[in-house]
Design a protein around this motif. Structure first.
Motif, mmCIF file in Angstrom:
data_model
loop_
_atom_site.group_PDB
_atom_site.id
_atom_site.type_symbol
_atom_site.label_atom_id
_atom_site.label_comp_id
_atom_site.label_asym_id
_atom_site.label_seq_id
_atom_site.Cartn_x
_atom_site.Cartn_y
_atom_site.Cartn_z
ATOM 1 N N GLY A 130 -85.695 3.433 68.211
ATOM 2 C CA GLY A 130 -85.008 2.178 67.892
ATOM 3 C C GLY A 130 -83.774 2.370 67.038
ATOM 4 N N TRP A 131 -83.849 3.276 66.084
ATOM 5 C CA TRP A 131 -82.668 3.496 65.221
ATOM 6 C C TRP A 131 -81.447 3.871 66.047
ATOM 7 N N LEU A 132 -81.679 4.705 67.059
ATOM 8 C CA LEU A 132 -80.546 5.166 67.853
ATOM 9 C C LEU A 132 -80.088 4.099 68.823
ATOM 10 N N ARG A 133 -81.042 3.370 69.386
ATOM 11 C CA ARG A 133 -80.643 2.324 70.336
ATOM 12 C C ARG A 133 -79.894 1.199 69.642
ATOM 13 N N GLU A 134 -80.080 1.089 68.318
ATOM 14 C CA GLU A 134 -79.334 0.035 67.623
ATOM 15 C C GLU A 134 -77.928 0.504 67.271
ATOM 16 N N THR A 135 -77.689 1.803 67.280
ATOM 17 C CA THR A 135 -76.332 2.260 66.967
ATOM 18 C C THR A 135 -75.412 2.188 68.183
ATOM 19 N N TYR A 136 -75.959 2.445 69.361
ATOM 20 C CA TYR A 136 -75.139 2.382 70.572
ATOM 21 C C TYR A 136 -75.985 1.755 71.671
ATOM 22 N N GLU A 137 -75.354 1.176 72.632
ATOM 23 C CA GLU A 137 -76.075 0.475 73.671
ATOM 24 C C GLU A 137 -75.800 1.130 75.013
ATOM 25 N N GLN A 138 -76.787 1.105 75.885
ATOM 26 C CA GLN A 138 -76.545 1.521 77.267
ATOM 27 C C GLN A 138 -75.696 0.444 77.914
ATOM 28 N N GLU A 139 -74.474 0.777 78.282
ATOM 29 C CA GLU A 139 -73.558 -0.230 78.805
ATOM 30 C C GLU A 139 -72.539 0.471 79.682
ATOM 31 N N VAL A 140 -71.930 -0.276 80.581
ATOM 32 C CA VAL A 140 -70.915 0.320 81.429
ATOM 33 C C VAL A 140 -69.543 -0.035 80.854
ATOM 34 N N THR A 141 -68.728 0.994 80.674
ATOM 35 C CA THR A 141 -67.401 0.801 80.093
ATOM 36 C C THR A 141 -66.402 0.484 81.190
ATOM 37 N N LEU A 142 -65.634 -0.586 81.002
ATOM 38 C CA LEU A 142 -64.637 -0.991 81.991
ATOM 39 C C LEU A 142 -63.315 -1.278 81.301
ATOM 40 N N ASN A 143 -62.237 -1.001 81.987
ATOM 41 C CA ASN A 143 -60.926 -1.367 81.464
ATOM 42 C C ASN A 143 -60.777 -2.890 81.477
ATOM 43 N N ALA A 144 -60.047 -3.390 80.471
ATOM 44 C CA ALA A 144 -59.904 -4.836 80.305
ATOM 45 C C ALA A 144 -59.290 -5.512 81.530
ATOM 46 N N SER A 145 -58.360 -4.836 82.193
ATOM 47 C CA SER A 145 -57.705 -5.483 83.347
ATOM 48 C C SER A 145 -58.691 -5.593 84.516
ATOM 49 N N ASP A 146 -59.539 -4.582 84.697
ATOM 50 C CA ASP A 146 -60.561 -4.662 85.744
ATOM 51 C C ASP A 146 -61.546 -5.790 85.439
ATOM 52 N N ALA A 147 -61.948 -5.866 84.174
ATOM 53 C CA ALA A 147 -62.916 -6.892 83.781
ATOM 54 C C ALA A 147 -62.338 -8.277 84.007
ATOM 55 N N LYS A 148 -61.063 -8.434 83.684
ATOM 56 C CA LYS A 148 -60.416 -9.732 83.850
ATOM 57 C C LYS A 148 -60.407 -10.136 85.320
ATOM 58 N N ARG A 149 -60.068 -9.163 86.177
ATOM 59 C CA ARG A 149 -60.018 -9.453 87.602
ATOM 60 C C ARG A 149 -61.383 -9.875 88.132
ATOM 61 N N LEU A 150 -62.437 -9.265 87.580
ATOM 62 C CA LEU A 150 -63.789 -9.568 88.043
ATOM 63 C C LEU A 150 -64.417 -10.746 87.296
ATOM 64 N N GLY A 151 -63.665 -11.310 86.358
ATOM 65 C CA GLY A 151 -64.204 -12.425 85.590
ATOM 66 C C GLY A 151 -65.316 -12.019 84.653
ATOM 67 N N ILE A 152 -65.205 -10.824 84.089
ATOM 68 C CA ILE A 152 -66.265 -10.302 83.225
ATOM 69 C C ILE A 152 -65.764 -10.231 81.794
ATOM 70 N N LYS A 153 -66.616 -10.672 80.891
ATOM 71 C CA LYS A 153 -66.295 -10.588 79.459
ATOM 72 C C LYS A 153 -67.212 -9.570 78.795
ATOM 73 N N GLN A 154 -66.787 -9.141 77.605
ATOM 74 C CA GLN A 154 -67.606 -8.241 76.785
ATOM 75 C C GLN A 154 -69.039 -8.762 76.688
ATOM 76 N N GLY A 155 -70.004 -7.890 76.975
ATOM 77 C CA GLY A 155 -71.403 -8.264 76.800
ATOM 78 C C GLY A 155 -72.033 -8.933 78.017
ATOM 79 N N ASP A 156 -71.235 -9.309 79.005
ATOM 80 C CA ASP A 156 -71.815 -9.846 80.246
ATOM 81 C C ASP A 156 -72.700 -8.784 80.890
ATOM 82 N N ILE A 157 -73.668 -9.232 81.672
ATOM 83 C CA ILE A 157 -74.514 -8.284 82.392
ATOM 84 C C ILE A 157 -73.988 -8.144 83.822
ATOM 85 N N VAL A 158 -73.909 -6.889 84.289
ATOM 86 C CA VAL A 158 -73.405 -6.653 85.646
ATOM 87 C C VAL A 158 -74.382 -5.780 86.435
ATOM 88 N N GLU A 159 -74.227 -5.851 87.743
ATOM 89 C CA GLU A 159 -74.887 -4.893 88.619
ATOM 90 C C GLU A 159 -73.855 -3.844 89.007
#
Lengths: 221, 855
Positions: free
Chosen positions: B733-762
């Protein structure tokens, strides 16, 4: 933490607290932290060492490595601001405590909480502009960094400092840190130390005992 | 003021009023004994210290030990224990080595400070996921239902199945999938090729081995061909001497790859070294070293390096004298006669386009790798004109289709600029130079017996298609006997200290394959995602619960003693005990031969035998071979031995300065590989498919320049996370609270896909589908997605992984040289309503926030 709550003792403490006028403690030497915002790789070994030392469950984090990033692709920047408790010259938490559980040590300026007097009311948590006091729902108490006072007493340094893989976090007399006179690997050659970085609460609120080697984007004019 | 005096001075300052503190402290009356245990008294008086009763370090017993996993380092952990409980961990503070004192930390003997993973070890040691008893599967395979059984029942079950499988299907039916994951020391070693499991299955005469190493097979192949050895690195303190350091896909701030590399690089920075990062991400390493960031399309590194080589050749910036003296096949002048006679290609003429009419110009490279031609030229110019300059070619860019071509190309560029064998330069691919004496367990003719050996990520392909499998499809290693070319009939798997089911490529294919097996054995300290698919779970004591010695293996030069810090928890046993007892149950002769220093009592008492193995290793190997003058007793008492070298170790320094031949067939740096050039029948090699004798750009099967991007527009890479060692520590738990399993995306790609920080994606492709939150940032190249490897898979009823394990999307198609194509993946991404499950438990805590600050 204490195993039982001694109500009589707390009542007595509250009564005493109401009678006393708070006069800020002027420490003989004020200890404080120094952190290099640029050279820090943001690994959070300090955070984990702190949690292990203090036996905390996931949730409360005495030490917090904050990532700050900005710019636009491909011209971006990233730096880290690493803070726990700043053991302030004028701690905002201290006067808010209804039982007088929070105290500042005369000899080194460490701000600590007597857990036998803490009733978990969380007023200090709200008062601190830096987020240092952390509520522990398991123990129903507020806890915070005490600069590993046991290690200091033993002539060593806090766990977070001794955990730092890049040697960019250190402690020392805060005046020496601010003058960049402290001999420490945290401050590189020719580097200057500042008391305030961008987006950090105004230091005039509590006069925190912390210095930073700032990132160029984190400087305050 | 010396640093020692400095600390004494500080101590005085810090101890201004010890007396006044003791007045109010409850444990002031506790009696301190040197290094021993003390009784803690619980007092009733007022307590100034915040969390009393609070056992302080000096009241606890101090035991030096280390971390144990395959992250590339193994730093010191210091256990502070009370009775048989580890109360907390600290790390090296300079006190433990010979002539040490608190705060000692210099270039020659730096402190071996543990990283965040090591520091969280108590969470793994005492986790709810610990395996404490042997378990047998009761449900369907993979269902995760087990019952507790006795050791007798579990071991008899395994022995009976092993005998049946060997007698029915022959000597290739058991697959060795041991790995250095959860169990690594000089004695209790789970090693892919020559560990305890290899010895056990080999002596049992039923073993198919897995030869390709997931981390760096492209790199090792390249270094063997080019330099004749895999020890191509510099010790970490050599990095302090660079004037230019190009981190090619290398992120030491995440991988903590060895000793104190990142700290020495900081010294280089303070000395004025310039840093460049060639990476799809602006990593924390880029930030900390204030590097020039060159974003590059994944899997196109060889093209950019070829473009740099073109610039260097055409501007005559190469070190021609160095090339003439040390190289084979760099240009026409360095081609050997036999190669000229056969009309073979040389590297320079390939780069200039003499053979295919396509000069590998920076402009040509730019179209492939997405880096502007001007930047390629600028970097080539910097690299060729700065002396010494280190091009650190990391493993990540080699974990690709034709990854070995990138590593070979990097070696060619390192060589043509004369940066090989020089302090401040680098020939690094693999990156090792100093070698530990690594083996204390029995090491003899039984150490690596195998009856078939396949590319590690082709096992599922082999199982699913047996017997209609061609040898080149599974990278079958050559044998010198009549069984050469026989396809192994795999019917059982052993996992020792490995979580390969979760970590190899194309997990959905593995799931189909594992259902065909008759025996799956998992030996580990915790339940793992692999373990859920096992038939029997054998609880292995962690390295805190057995006697061993830690060795670094990537960088750093030291040994750390690992005593039995606490007694083994539950009914767990060491893996050496388990194999010994299994061997005795198969036959007494096997038992004796497997563990010659033990009797069968070893199952109950292992202390004396382990001590004997380790002492003999120290006295007969370490002391005479490595010039160590510290006795075994002193080493045990101190807990650490640090080697001191008069100068930083640099690979190939002797070859360059003293003219000693390289270990290649020609004795030269082989840009034209003699070994590859002479291969006629590729199918009969373990590569299976042709590999050019000189480094070349070969287009990968999936990349951003592929037409497949019409359907799958993102290139997914899966680097190592900082908060796990592969899959180990994912339950902390200590480690999972420091970093999260998440997919990193460039802001312009996210904008095009209508995705904001913290949204869940497939994230999906034809091979699988995973669910993760998104981290939207400007730090990532557009069209690139980053998903860290190693999260514990968590399948829902539709076969969608809710944890976000990228290996549901990777392809089990290795590169010819054996490099895993972990980073050769195209995928698509869209917002989803499905829930993400970051761990098997739930944490009531938020992630560590990234603060976006505008200028």
């Amino acid at each position: 933490m204490s195993e039982t709550i001694e109500k009589a003792k707390i009542k007595e403490a509250v009564k005493r607290r109401k009678l006393e006028t708070y006069t800020p403690v002027k420490p003989e030497v004020q200890l404080g932290f120094v952190h290099n915002n640029v050279d820090c790789i943001g690994c959070r070994a300090c955070e984990i060492a702190c949690k292990d030392k203090n036996g905390l469950a996931p949730g409360p984090r005495f030490r917090r490595v904050q990532y700050i990033e900005g710019g636009t692709y491909p011209n971006v920047y990233v730096y880290k601001v690493n803070m726990s408790c700043n053991h302030c010259a004028e701690p905002a938490c201290l006067p808010t405590c209804p039982t007088g559980a929070i105290f500042k040590r005369k000899q080194d300026g460490i701000v600590d909480i007597d857990s036998t007097l803490c009733i978990g009311c969380r007023r200090c948590e709200a008062a601190c502009p830096f987020g240092a006091p952390q509520f522990d729902p398991v123990d129903n108490l507020v806890k915070k960094c005490n600069l590993c006072v046991d290690e200091i007493e033993a002539g060593r340094k806090p766990y977070c400092v001794m955990a730092c893989m890049m040697r960019v976090l250190d402690i020392g007399p805060i005046e020496e840190i601010w003058d960049a006179e402290l001999e420490t690997p945290a401050i590189g050659p020719e580097e200057k130390v500042v008391r305030q970085v961008k987006n950090m609460a105004n230091i005039e609120l509590t006069k925190p005992s912390i210095g930073f080697v700032p990132h160029s984007k984190g400087r305050v004019k | 003021m010396s640093s020692k005096n400095r600390y004494e001075f500080l101590n005085e300052r810090l101890n201004l009023s010890r007396r006044s503190f003791l007045k109010t402290t409850a444990v002031g009356s506790a009696v301190l004994t040197a290094g021993g245990l003390v009784e803690l008294k619980t007092a009733k008086q007022a307590r100034a210290f915040a969390y009393e009763p609070y056992p302080k370090d000096d009241q606890l017993q101090t035991v030096v030990t280390s971390c144990a996993h395959n992250c590339g380092s193994r730093h010191m952990l210091v256990a502070h224990k009370w009775k048989d409980v580890v109360v907390r961990l600290s790390t090296d503070d300079g006190r433990y080595q010979r002539d040490g004192y608190f705060g000692k930390d210099d270039r020659v003997e730096p402190q071996l400070r543990a990283c965040l993973r090591g520091r969280s070890y108590r969470q793994r040691l005492y986790s709810a996921e610990r395996l404490l008893y042997p378990m047998l599967r009761v449900g369907e395979r993979g269902e995760g239902r087990f019952k507790r059984v006795s050791w007798d029942e579990a071991l008899d079950f395994v022995v009976e199945k092993m005998n049946h499988i060997k007698n029915t299907y022959g000597p290739t039916a058991l697959l060795d999938q041991s790995y250095a994951g959860a169990s690594f020391g000089v004695l209790h070693k789970s090693d892919q090729i020559e560990g305890l499991l290899a010895r056990f299955l080999g002596m049992f005469s039923c073993r198919t081995s897995s030869w390709s190493v997931p981390s760096y097979q492209g790199t090792t192949a390249s270094s063997r061909w080019t330099f004749g050895q895999t020890e191509d690195g510099n010790e970490d303190d050599a990095f302090a001497y660079c004037k230019l350091l190009i981190m090619w896909g290398w992120n030491p701030a995440y991988t903590f790859h060895g000793g104190n590399t990142f700290m020495y690089m900081r010294k280089a920075k303070q000395n004025g070294c310039k840093f460049v990062v060639v990476d799809p991400q602006y990593t924390d390493s880029a930030a900390a070293y204030d590097a020039w960031w060159i974003p590059i399309r994944p899997n196109t590194d060889a093209a950019m390096l070829a473009g740099m080589a073109h610039y260097i050749f055409t501007n005559n910036l190469q070190d021609q004298d160095f090339i003439n003296r040390f190289c084979q096949g760099m240009d026409a002048g360095t081609m050997p006669v036999w190669a000229q006679q056969q009309g073979m290609e040389n590297f320079k003429d390939y780069i200039l386009g003499k053979y295919d009419g396509e000069p590998k110009t920076p402009e040509w490279a730019a179209r492939i790798c997405g880096v502007a031609a001007e930047d390629i030229k600028k970097l080539a110019d910097m690299y060729a004109n700065t002396k010494p300059a280190a091009l650190k070619a990391s493993w990540a860019a080699g974990r690709n289709a034709y990854g070995e071509q990138y590593n070979r190309m990097a070696a060619a560029v390192q060589t043509m600029t004369g940066n090989v064998g020089k302090l401040g330069g680098s020939a690094e691919g693999v990156g090792k130079v100093w070698h530990a004496e690594a083996v204390a367990y029995p090491y003899d003719q039984y150490s690596n017996i195998w009856f078939a050996s396949i590319k590690s990520d082709r096992w599922a392909h082999c199982v699913l298609n047996y017997p209609n499998v061609k040898r080149e499809e599974i990278g079958l290693w050559q044998r010198d006997d009549a069984t050469d070319g026989q396809i192994p009939n795999i019917k059982g798997i052993f996992w020792q200290g490995s979580d390969w089911f979760n970590q190899l490529t194309n997990i959905n294919k593995e799931i189909a394959a594992i259902k065909k097996l008759e025996l799956v054995v998992c030996m580990d300290s915790t339940i793992t995602p692999s373990g859920l698919w096992a038939d029997v779970l054998l609880p292995v004591a962690t390295h805190f619960e057995r006697h061993d010695v830690a060795l670094p293996w990537y960088k750093g030069h030291y040994y750390i003693h690992r005593p039995k810090v606490i007694q083994p928890m539950g009914e767990s046993k060491t893996d050496f005990q388990i194999f010994t007892e299994l061997a005795y149950r198969i036959s007494p002769v096997f038992g004796r031969d497997f563990n010659p220093k033990a009797s069968r009592d070893y199952w109950h008492i292992d202390d004396n035998v382990d001590e004997t193995y380790l002492r003999d290793w120290w006295n007969n190997r370490v002391m005479p071979h490595q010039g160590v003058d510290m006795s075994w007793e002193e080493f045990k008492q101190r807990g650490v031995y640090k080697f001191k070298f008069p100068r930083p170790l640099v690979a190939f320094q002797d070859q360059i300065e003293k003219g000693i031949p390289f270990k290649t067939p020609s004795g030269k740096i082989e840009i034209l590989s003699s070994q590859l050039a002479l291969i006629k029948d590729w199918k009969k090699t373990m590569y299976g498919y042709e590999i050019p004798a000189i480094p070349k750009w070969i287009e990968p099967w999936e990349s951003l320049i592929s037409p497949k991007t019409a359907k799958f527009p993102f290139h997914l890479i899966s680097p190592h996370p900082r908060w796990r060692t592969h899959s180990i520590f994912n339950n902390c738990g200590w480690l999972r609270e420091t970093y999260e399993q998440e997919v990193t995306l460039n802001a312009s790609d996210a904008k095009r896909l209508g995705i904001k920080q913290g949204d869940i994606v497939e994230v999906w492709n034809d091979r699988g589908r995973v669910v993760v939150p998104v981290y939207v940032t400007e730090r990532c190249m557009p069209s690139v997605a980053v998903l860290h490897e190693g999260v514990w898979m968590d399948l829902d009823e539709n076969g969608v992984d809710r944890a976000g394990n990228p290996d549901f999307l990777t392809l089990d198609e290795p590169s010819p040289a054996g490099a895993f194509a972990y980073n050769t993946v195209l995928c698509n991404i869209a917002k989803t309503d499905l829930e993400h499950r970051p761990g098997w438990d739930k944490l009531a805590t938020s992630r560590a926030h990234v603060f976006r600050r505008d200028l």
